[in-house]
Design a protein around this motif. Structure first.
Motif, short mmCIF file in Angstrom:
data_model
loop_
_atom_site.label_atom_id
_atom_site.label_comp_id
_atom_site.label_asym_id
_atom_site.label_seq_id
_atom_site.Cartn_x
_atom_site.Cartn_y
_atom_site.Cartn_z
N ILE A 50 -9.73 2.89 -0.89
CA ILE A 50 -8.96 3.91 -0.38
C ILE A 50 -8.97 4.90 -1.62
O ILE A 50 -8.43 4.95 -2.41
CB ILE A 50 -7.68 3.59 0.35
CG1 ILE A 50 -7.81 2.19 1.13
CG2 ILE A 50 -6.55 4.90 1.06
CD1 ILE A 50 -6.51 2.54 1.81
N LYS A 51 -9.14 6.59 -0.79
CA LYS A 51 -9.28 7.43 -1.98
C LYS A 51 -7.51 7.41 -1.12
O LYS A 51 -7.64 7.87 -0.39
CB LYS A 51 -10.19 8.39 -0.96
CG LYS A 51 -11.93 7.90 -1.52
CD LYS A 51 -12.04 8.30 -3.12
CE LYS A 51 -13.29 8.37 -2.73
NZ LYS A 51 -14.27 7.57 -4.16
N LEU A 52 -7.03 8.04 -2.59
CA LEU A 52 -5.83 8.90 -2.10
C LEU A 52 -5.68 10.28 -1.89
O LEU A 52 -5.92 10.78 -3.05
CB LEU A 52 -5.01 7.97 -2.71
CG LEU A 52 -4.52 6.84 -2.47
CD1 LEU A 52 -3.57 5.80 -3.55
CD2 LEU A 52 -4.26 6.29 -1.52
N GLY A 86 -8.32 0.76 6.35
CA GLY A 86 -8.41 2.73 5.92
C GLY A 86 -9.59 2.67 5.19
O GLY A 86 -10.03 3.61 4.42
N PHE A 87 -9.10 1.31 3.86
CA PHE A 87 -10.62 0.52 2.94
C PHE A 87 -11.83 1.21 3.74
O PHE A 87 -12.16 0.30 4.98
CB PHE A 87 -10.26 -0.55 2.28
CG PHE A 87 -9.20 -0.84 1.87
CD1 PHE A 87 -9.55 -0.88 0.35
CD2 PHE A 87 -8.22 -1.16 2.11
CE1 PHE A 87 -8.30 -1.24 -0.47
CE2 PHE A 87 -7.04 -1.98 1.60
CZ PHE A 87 -7.53 -1.59 0.22
N GLN A 88 -12.71 1.44 2.91
CA GLN A 88 -13.78 1.60 3.54
C GLN A 88 -15.22 1.27 2.39
O GLN A 88 -14.81 1.03 1.14
CB GLN A 88 -14.07 3.47 3.49
CG GLN A 88 -13.26 4.08 4.60
CD GLN A 88 -13.62 5.62 4.81
OE1 GLN A 88 -14.41 6.19 3.40
NE2 GLN A 88 -13.79 6.34 5.25
N LEU A 137 0.73 -0.96 0.07
CA LEU A 137 -0.32 -0.11 -0.14
C LEU A 137 0.83 1.05 0.15
O LEU A 137 0.59 2.14 -1.18
CB LEU A 137 -1.47 0.06 1.06
CG LEU A 137 -2.51 -1.04 1.42
CD1 LEU A 137 -2.73 -0.33 2.48
CD2 LEU A 137 -3.24 -0.38 0.07
N GLU A 194 -6.88 5.98 -6.25
CA GLU A 194 -7.86 5.26 -5.15
C GLU A 194 -7.56 3.90 -5.78
O GLU A 194 -7.28 3.03 -6.95
CB GLU A 194 -9.71 5.82 -5.54
CG GLU A 194 -10.29 4.58 -5.20
CD GLU A 194 -11.54 4.83 -6.68
OE1 GLU A 194 -12.36 5.44 -5.77
OE2 GLU A 194 -12.09 4.02 -6.79
N TYR A 215 -9.42 -5.78 6.35
CA TYR A 215 -9.09 -4.35 4.74
C TYR A 215 -9.43 -2.93 5.65
O TYR A 215 -9.24 -1.95 5.73
CB TYR A 215 -10.21 -4.56 3.29
CG TYR A 215 -8.96 -5.18 2.36
CD1 TYR A 215 -8.49 -5.63 2.05
CD2 TYR A 215 -10.37 -6.92 2.72
CE1 TYR A 215 -7.78 -7.05 1.99
CE2 TYR A 215 -9.94 -7.70 2.06
CZ TYR A 215 -8.69 -7.84 1.08
OH TYR A 215 -8.16 -8.80 0.78
N SER A 216 -10.30 -3.24 6.55
CA SER A 216 -11.13 -1.72 7.57
C SER A 216 -9.39 -1.31 7.76
O SER A 216 -9.54 -0.24 8.34
CB SER A 216 -11.82 -1.64 8.07
OG SER A 216 -12.09 -2.21 9.34
N LYS A 245 0.33 3.79 -2.67
CA LYS A 245 0.20 5.20 -2.38
C LYS A 245 1.11 6.29 -3.01
O LYS A 245 1.55 8.14 -3.09
CB LYS A 245 0.34 5.56 -0.40
CG LYS A 245 -1.14 4.59 -0.44
CD LYS A 245 -1.28 5.33 1.09
CE LYS A 245 -2.60 4.47 1.96
NZ LYS A 245 -2.20 4.13 3.39
#
Length: 53
Positions: A51-53, A34-36, A3, A14, A30-31, A7
């Protein structure tokens, strides 16, 4: 580590993953990174998380 490498790229905005929505271990795993959850995939079978970057 993977990740962090993703990133670091300016081109990626994303990260998306899918998992079985009946698998609470996958959801927690996964959460924790930071995954939503955003809802089921287009087939209505797997949970889509991003995950939005």
């Amino acid at each position: 580590m993977a990740l962090n490498e993703i990133k670091a790229s300016d081109k990626v905005k994303e990260i998306e993953i899918c998992y079985n929505p009946e698998n609470p271990v996958a959801k927690d795993f996964y959460s924790s990174f930071g995954f939503q959850e955003v809802g089921l995939d287009e087939d209505g079978e797997d949970m889509l998380a991003v995950i939005k970057l």
